[in-house]
Design a protein around this motif. Structure first.
Motif, PDB file in Angstrom:
ATOM      1  N   ALA A 141      96.420  -9.488  47.516  1.00  0.00           N
ATOM      2  CA  ALA A 141      96.798 -10.678  46.633  1.00  0.00           C
ATOM      3  C   ALA A 141      97.840 -11.473  47.092  1.00  0.00           C
ATOM      4  N   ARG A 142      97.828 -12.741  47.174  1.00  0.00           N
ATOM      5  CA  ARG A 142      98.875 -13.550  47.654  1.00  0.00           C
ATOM      6  C   ARG A 142      99.537 -14.294  46.507  1.00  0.00           C
ATOM      7  N   ASN A 143      99.038 -14.420  45.136  1.00  0.00           N
ATOM      8  CA  ASN A 143      99.447 -14.830  44.291  1.00  0.00           C
ATOM      9  C   ASN A 143      99.145 -14.105  42.852  1.00  0.00           C
ATOM     10  N   PRO A 144      99.724 -14.615  41.875  1.00  0.00           N
ATOM     11  CA  PRO A 144      99.651 -13.718  40.423  1.00  0.00           C
ATOM     12  C   PRO A 144      98.143 -13.985  40.180  1.00  0.00           C
ATOM     13  N   ARG A 145      97.428 -15.246  40.336  1.00  0.00           N
ATOM     14  CA  ARG A 145      96.212 -15.040  39.592  1.00  0.00           C
ATOM     15  C   ARG A 145      95.159 -14.328  40.246  1.00  0.00           C
ATOM     16  N   GLN A 146      95.418 -14.017  41.702  1.00  0.00           N
ATOM     17  CA  GLN A 146      94.612 -13.025  42.379  1.00  0.00           C
ATOM     18  C   GLN A 146      94.941 -11.654  41.775  1.00  0.00           C
ATOM     19  N   VAL A 147      96.033 -11.388  41.658  1.00  0.00           N
ATOM     20  CA  VAL A 147      96.405 -10.232  41.036  1.00  0.00           C
ATOM     21  C   VAL A 147      95.833  -9.868  39.495  1.00  0.00           C
ATOM     22  N   GLU A 148      95.685 -10.860  38.782  1.00  0.00           N
ATOM     23  CA  GLU A 148      95.256 -10.849  37.626  1.00  0.00           C
ATOM     24  C   GLU A 148      93.804 -10.507  37.770  1.00  0.00           C
ATOM     25  N   ASP A 149      92.949 -11.502  38.406  1.00  0.00           N
ATOM     26  CA  ASP A 149      91.685 -11.187  38.654  1.00  0.00           C
ATOM     27  C   ASP A 149      91.195  -9.764  39.156  1.00  0.00           C
ATOM     28  N   ASN A 150      92.103  -9.359  40.162  1.00  0.00           N
ATOM     29  CA  ASN A 150      91.616  -8.017  40.720  1.00  0.00           C
ATOM     30  C   ASN A 150      91.823  -7.033  39.633  1.00  0.00           C
ATOM     31  N   VAL A 151      92.979  -7.053  39.138  1.00  0.00           N
ATOM     32  CA  VAL A 151      93.269  -5.901  38.043  1.00  0.00           C
ATOM     33  C   VAL A 151      92.369  -5.756  36.902  1.00  0.00           C
ATOM     34  N   ALA A 152      91.639  -6.995  36.280  1.00  0.00           N
ATOM     35  CA  ALA A 152      90.712  -7.069  35.515  1.00  0.00           C
ATOM     36  C   ALA A 152      89.539  -6.233  35.575  1.00  0.00           C
ATOM     37  N   ALA A 153      89.141  -6.067  36.991  1.00  0.00           N
ATOM     38  CA  ALA A 153      88.148  -5.271  37.197  1.00  0.00           C
ATOM     39  C   ALA A 153      88.134  -3.647  36.933  1.00  0.00           C
ATOM     40  N   ALA A 154      89.383  -3.317  36.502  1.00  0.00           N
ATOM     41  CA  ALA A 154      89.650  -1.840  36.100  1.00  0.00           C
ATOM     42  C   ALA A 154      88.891  -1.571  34.719  1.00  0.00           C
ATOM     43  N   ASP A 155      89.085  -2.644  33.987  1.00  0.00           N
ATOM     44  CA  ASP A 155      88.883  -2.667  32.394  1.00  0.00           C
ATOM     45  C   ASP A 155      87.039  -3.273  32.089  1.00  0.00           C
ATOM     46  N   LEU A 156      86.380  -3.337  33.434  1.00  0.00           N
ATOM     47  CA  LEU A 156      85.217  -3.959  33.024  1.00  0.00           C
ATOM     48  C   LEU A 156      83.982  -2.741  32.565  1.00  0.00           C
ATOM     49  N   PRO A 157      83.034  -2.956  31.969  1.00  0.00           N
ATOM     50  CA  PRO A 157      82.144  -1.768  31.609  1.00  0.00           C
ATOM     51  C   PRO A 157      81.707  -1.228  32.851  1.00  0.00           C
ATOM     52  N   ALA A 158      81.222  -0.052  32.773  1.00  0.00           N
ATOM     53  CA  ALA A 158      80.528   0.902  33.881  1.00  0.00           C
ATOM     54  C   ALA A 158      79.313  -0.065  34.238  1.00  0.00           C
ATOM     55  N   LEU A 159      78.966   0.010  35.310  1.00  0.00           N
ATOM     56  CA  LEU A 159      77.724  -0.751  35.683  1.00  0.00           C
ATOM     57  C   LEU A 159      76.573   0.208  35.599  1.00  0.00           C
ATOM     58  N   SER A 160      75.418  -0.574  35.126  1.00  0.00           N
ATOM     59  CA  SER A 160      74.196   0.129  34.852  1.00  0.00           C
ATOM     60  C   SER A 160      73.412   0.778  36.016  1.00  0.00           C
ATOM     61  N   GLU A 161      72.703   1.857  35.803  1.00  0.00           N
ATOM     62  CA  GLU A 161      71.925   2.325  37.059  1.00  0.00           C
ATOM     63  C   GLU A 161      71.120   1.166  37.578  1.00  0.00           C
TER      64      GLU A 161
END
Length: 327
Positions: A285-305
């Protein structure tokens, strides 16, 4: 943010961590103030593991991390790498004198007394088989130069060889929806030996963000411009070794799988975290917005089968033939 144990280190680290290659160099123009804002935002959001290397900007990335430590009281882990300063880059260069020199230089850059995790930086394959190299690293741990050590590898075979050595705490390997071989042939062995797995190049050099197109251009000092065919270093480091046009076609197949409110990049990172053997992914990440977008992935629901099955299908039909046998 979620946390997982990094192998034998016992470190509890954020599942989305911070890859600091891009803030060092070879990704086009960067501004230090933007980079520092990105690092600060990562800590704000619970990231506690930063991966760098002594060759990222010739130590510039390490020095930015030292600045972060001066500016923040938060506790976080830093992993750096050693070996790629060798010229020529040969197995014989991985000796006590050179490794000590590299580590001490990193410690000066990081303004630290001990490296939390030192990783051999994609050395020639024969280095992974040399007991004396691991013995040198063991000595450095006893001296207090290192708390732990691991390896960064290009291939699954290198990873399997490295973890035969009992004190290897972690393996950093390219793993993403375009590079699935580690899950098939390495993860179970790593689990058995209590080895942490750091998924690098998690977004395939930007392909898996969905933001690149056939008209995208890259700056002269961006490895996506000068290393597409391995001209400067291993081809697998750029776009995960996938032909650019093929990668764009695969991205179009993946887009319909992304849930409303999420981005393709977040989907790709959440896909990696569906594998419990992976300790963390290290998107840059080269700016805060990219960090925020990346980190949000950790809180996404599990993917379905079904989502997982369709990602596998895209890999099998478009990507596997290009990459699976090579790395």
């Amino acid at each position: 943010m979620q946390y997982r144990t990094l192998g034998k280190t016992g470190y509890q680290i954020s599942t989305i961590s911070f890859g600091a290659w891009a803030i060092g160099g070879t990704w086009g123009e960067t501004r230090d103030e933007d980079s520092m804002h990105a690092l600060h935002r990562a800590l704000d959001l619970g990231v506690n593991f930063i991966d760098t290397a002594d060759v990222y900007g010739d130590g510039h990335s390490e020095r930015l991390i030292a600045r972060l430590r001066r500016e923040r009281s938060d506790s976080f882990y830093v992993a750096t790498k050693a070996g790629r300063r060798l010229n020529p880059h040969t197995a014989a260069g991985y000796n006590r004198e050179n490794l000590r020199s590299f580590i001490e230089r990193s410690l000066r850059n990081l303004e630290a007394e001990t490296v939390d995790l030192l990783q051999l930086h994609c050395p020639p394959s024969e280095v992974y088989e040399r007991d004396e190299v691991y013995g040198i690293l063991d000595d450095f741990v006893r001296e207090g130069l290192l708390r732990a050590y691991g390896v960064s590898v290009e291939t699954v075979d290198e990873a399997l060889t490295a973890i035969e050595h009992s004190n290897v705490a972690s393996v950093q390997i390219i793993f993403n929806a375009f590079r699935m071989k580690p899950a098939e042939q390495f993860f179970a062995a790593a689990r058995e030996r209590e080895v942490g797995i750091i998924a690098r190049v998690p977004l395939a050099s930007g392909l898996l963000t969905g933001k690149l197109t056939g008209k995208t251009t890259f700056e002269q000092d961006d490895h996506r411009n000068f290393n597409r065919n391995g001209e400067a270093f291993d081809r697998g480091e750029t776009f995960s070794g996938v032909d650019y046009e093929t990668g764009l076609a695969a991205v179009q197949r993946l887009r319909p799988l992304v849930a409303d409110g999420a981005t393709l990049a977040q989907f790709a990172l959440r896909w990696i975290l569906m594998f419990p053997d992976v300790t963390c992914a290290i998107p840059g990440a080269r700016n805060p917005r990219q960090v925020e977008d990346n980190v949000a992935a950790a809180d996404l629901p599990a993917l379905s089968e079904e989502q997982m099955r369709r990602v596998q299908q895209v890999y099998d039909e478009l990507i596997r033939e290009q990459v699976h046998a090579l790395w």
